[in-house]
Design a protein around this motif. Sequence first.
Motif, PDB file in Angstrom:
ATOM      1  N   MET A 243       0.843  -1.198   0.000  1.00 18.50           N
ATOM      2  CA  MET A 243       0.000   0.000   0.000  1.00 18.50           C
ATOM      3  C   MET A 243       0.876   1.245   0.000  1.00 18.50           C
ATOM      4  O   MET A 243       1.816   1.367   0.789  1.00 18.50           O
ATOM      5  CB  MET A 243      -0.912   0.013   1.230  1.00 18.50           C
ATOM      6  N   ASN A 244       0.581   2.178  -0.903  1.00 21.11           N
ATOM      7  CA  ASN A 244       1.332   3.433  -0.951  1.00 21.11           C
ATOM      8  C   ASN A 244       0.710   4.444   0.001  1.00 21.11           C
ATOM      9  O   ASN A 244      -0.508   4.518   0.142  1.00 21.11           O
ATOM     10  CB  ASN A 244       1.325   4.001  -2.376  1.00 21.11           C
ATOM     11  N   THR A 245       1.558   5.217   0.640  1.00 24.91           N
ATOM     12  CA  THR A 245       1.087   6.242   1.570  1.00 24.91           C
ATOM     13  C   THR A 245       1.745   7.575   1.237  1.00 24.91           C
ATOM     14  O   THR A 245       2.962   7.645   1.043  1.00 24.91           O
ATOM     15  CB  THR A 245       1.412   5.864   3.026  1.00 24.91           C
ATOM     16  N   LEU A 246       0.928   8.598   1.178  1.00 22.81           N
ATOM     17  CA  LEU A 246       1.421   9.950   0.919  1.00 22.81           C
ATOM     18  C   LEU A 246       0.916  10.855   2.035  1.00 22.81           C
ATOM     19  O   LEU A 246      -0.266  10.838   2.374  1.00 22.81           O
ATOM     20  CB  LEU A 246       0.891  10.449  -0.435  1.00 22.81           C
ATOM     21  N   VAL A 247       1.814  11.620   2.617  1.00 18.45           N
ATOM     22  CA  VAL A 247       1.457  12.510   3.721  1.00 18.45           C
ATOM     23  C   VAL A 247       1.716  13.957   3.324  1.00 18.45           C
ATOM     24  O   VAL A 247       2.811  14.293   2.845  1.00 18.45           O
ATOM     25  CB  VAL A 247       2.266  12.177   5.001  1.00 18.45           C
ATOM     26  N   LEU A 248       0.709  14.813   3.511  1.00 23.15           N
ATOM     27  CA  LEU A 248       0.839  16.235   3.217  1.00 23.15           C
ATOM     28  C   LEU A 248       0.450  17.049   4.444  1.00 23.15           C
ATOM     29  O   LEU A 248      -0.396  16.625   5.228  1.00 23.15           O
ATOM     30  CB  LEU A 248      -0.078  16.637   2.050  1.00 23.15           C
ATOM     31  N   GLN A 249       1.065  18.204   4.600  1.00 23.73           N
ATOM     32  CA  GLN A 249       0.672  19.141   5.653  1.00 23.73           C
ATOM     33  C   GLN A 249       0.044  20.345   4.963  1.00 23.73           C
ATOM     34  O   GLN A 249       0.710  21.051   4.201  1.00 23.73           O
ATOM     35  CB  GLN A 249       1.884  19.586   6.478  1.00 23.73           C
ATOM     36  N   LEU A 250      -1.252  20.585   5.214  1.00 27.85           N
ATOM     37  CA  LEU A 250      -1.981  21.623   4.500  1.00 27.85           C
ATOM     38  C   LEU A 250      -2.438  22.724   5.442  1.00 27.85           C
ATOM     39  O   LEU A 250      -2.551  22.517   6.653  1.00 27.85           O
ATOM     40  CB  LEU A 250      -3.205  21.020   3.798  1.00 27.85           C
ATOM     41  N   ASP A 251      -2.715  23.902   4.875  1.00 31.55           N
ATOM     42  CA  ASP A 251      -3.245  24.982   5.697  1.00 31.55           C
ATOM     43  C   ASP A 251      -4.753  24.787   5.863  1.00 31.55           C
ATOM     44  O   ASP A 251      -5.376  23.962   5.188  1.00 31.55           O
ATOM     45  CB  ASP A 251      -2.924  26.359   5.108  1.00 31.55           C
ATOM     46  N   GLU A 252      -5.349  25.556   6.783  1.00 29.92           N
ATOM     47  CA  GLU A 252      -6.755  25.365   7.118  1.00 29.92           C
ATOM     48  C   GLU A 252      -7.672  25.614   5.918  1.00 29.92           C
ATOM     49  O   GLU A 252      -8.657  24.889   5.715  1.00 29.92           O
ATOM     50  CB  GLU A 252      -7.149  26.276   8.284  1.00 29.92           C
ATOM     51  N   LYS A 253      -7.371  26.623   5.116  1.00 30.87           N
ATOM     52  CA  LYS A 253      -8.207  26.946   3.958  1.00 30.87           C
ATOM     53  C   LYS A 253      -8.225  25.778   2.977  1.00 30.87           C
ATOM     54  O   LYS A 253      -9.284  25.410   2.444  1.00 30.87           O
ATOM     55  CB  LYS A 253      -7.687  28.211   3.282  1.00 30.87           C
ATOM     56  N   THR A 254      -7.060  25.171   2.753  1.00 28.21           N
ATOM     57  CA  THR A 254      -6.968  24.046   1.830  1.00 28.21           C
ATOM     58  C   THR A 254      -7.671  22.820   2.388  1.00 28.21           C
ATOM     59  O   THR A 254      -8.330  22.073   1.661  1.00 28.21           O
ATOM     60  CB  THR A 254      -5.487  23.717   1.536  1.00 28.21           C
ATOM     61  N   VAL A 255      -7.558  22.611   3.691  1.00 33.55           N
ATOM     62  CA  VAL A 255      -8.238  21.491   4.336  1.00 33.55           C
ATOM     63  C   VAL A 255      -9.748  21.630   4.174  1.00 33.55           C
ATOM     64  O   VAL A 255     -10.442  20.656   3.848  1.00 33.55           O
ATOM     65  CB  VAL A 255      -7.861  21.421   5.829  1.00 33.55           C
ATOM     66  N   GLN A 256     -10.268  22.831   4.388  1.00 36.64           N
ATOM     67  CA  GLN A 256     -11.708  23.063   4.237  1.00 36.64           C
ATOM     68  C   GLN A 256     -12.165  22.774   2.807  1.00 36.64           C
ATOM     69  O   GLN A 256     -13.246  22.195   2.591  1.00 36.64           O
ATOM     70  CB  GLN A 256     -12.045  24.513   4.619  1.00 36.64           C
TER      71      GLN A 256
END
Length: 303
Positions: free
Chosen positions: A1-14
């Motif tokens: 299984m491939n896993t990708l982790v990103l850290q996003l800002d609140e606006k992008t998360v919404q």
Amino acid sequence: MNTLVLQLDEKTVQYLIQTLKEHRIQSTNAYVRFAAKFKQVTILIYASRKVVFQGKNASAVAQELGYKPAVHNSNQDNIKNEQDCPLIGSDEVGNGSYFGGLAVVASFVKQADHAFLRELGVDDSKNLTDVKIKQIAPLLEAKLPHKALLLSPQKYNEVVGDNKLHNAVSVKVALHNQAIFLLLQEGCQPDKIVIDAFTSPKNYQKYLKNENNRFLNPLTLEEKAEGKYLAVAVSSIIARKLFLDNLDELSQKVGFNLPSGAGQQSDKIASQILKTYGKLGLETTAKLHFKNTKKAYQLLKKE
């Protein structure tokens, strides 16, 4: 299984939550804010705004949603920044609320604590729901050295106001200084001390001269420090829970649901407390120097 982790800002998360709302699934992970299954890829959005894509086509789905996977840099998590050291962070909650006390917390966080805090979803308390705060705060209190001070409304009114010992700024200086002083007295050895700025450094030092308990460690006042330093974020969460608990306790005592903040609802509740208990009711539940007090009396006269 491939896993990708990103850290996003609140606006992008919404935006991502809105885009995937029709594909939402349930998650039993207490730290997961939102979960979705899209084209055989599981997408988990944590309270820390970390987003995990899991599945054979994780990278492709991420790109389809507009996120290009960056080349992973094994050194990325070890980049030296201003909080990669033993640090005391201090923050207050309740300053802008008419009802309830003023809670100030100072917390000591070491770099070894960072992974635990990020996995827990530690963030500025204003970005977390009250339910989440009440879940996280006890875990933080149990693990991290901290000092929590609560100035009740009654005590607040005794010391803050015209011709009294403190004004609304100097009382916060006193509380922050005392919380940090007590933490240092317990043996915490920070390389840096940060307070979420509520006044200028010059003003802080002016009021600090009136305090008996002093320490030599240099400190920094930074705006929006709760978003820059995990130690300050920890303090904001513990302080928020302390404030909420106090608000709940006062609500039960007077039989009214006391709101947080200082809006029109606070004016209405204050007028009802005046009607039921008189001025003493407000002295024990609210910060009297707020304009809400005058508005409450005006509302009571109109009845």
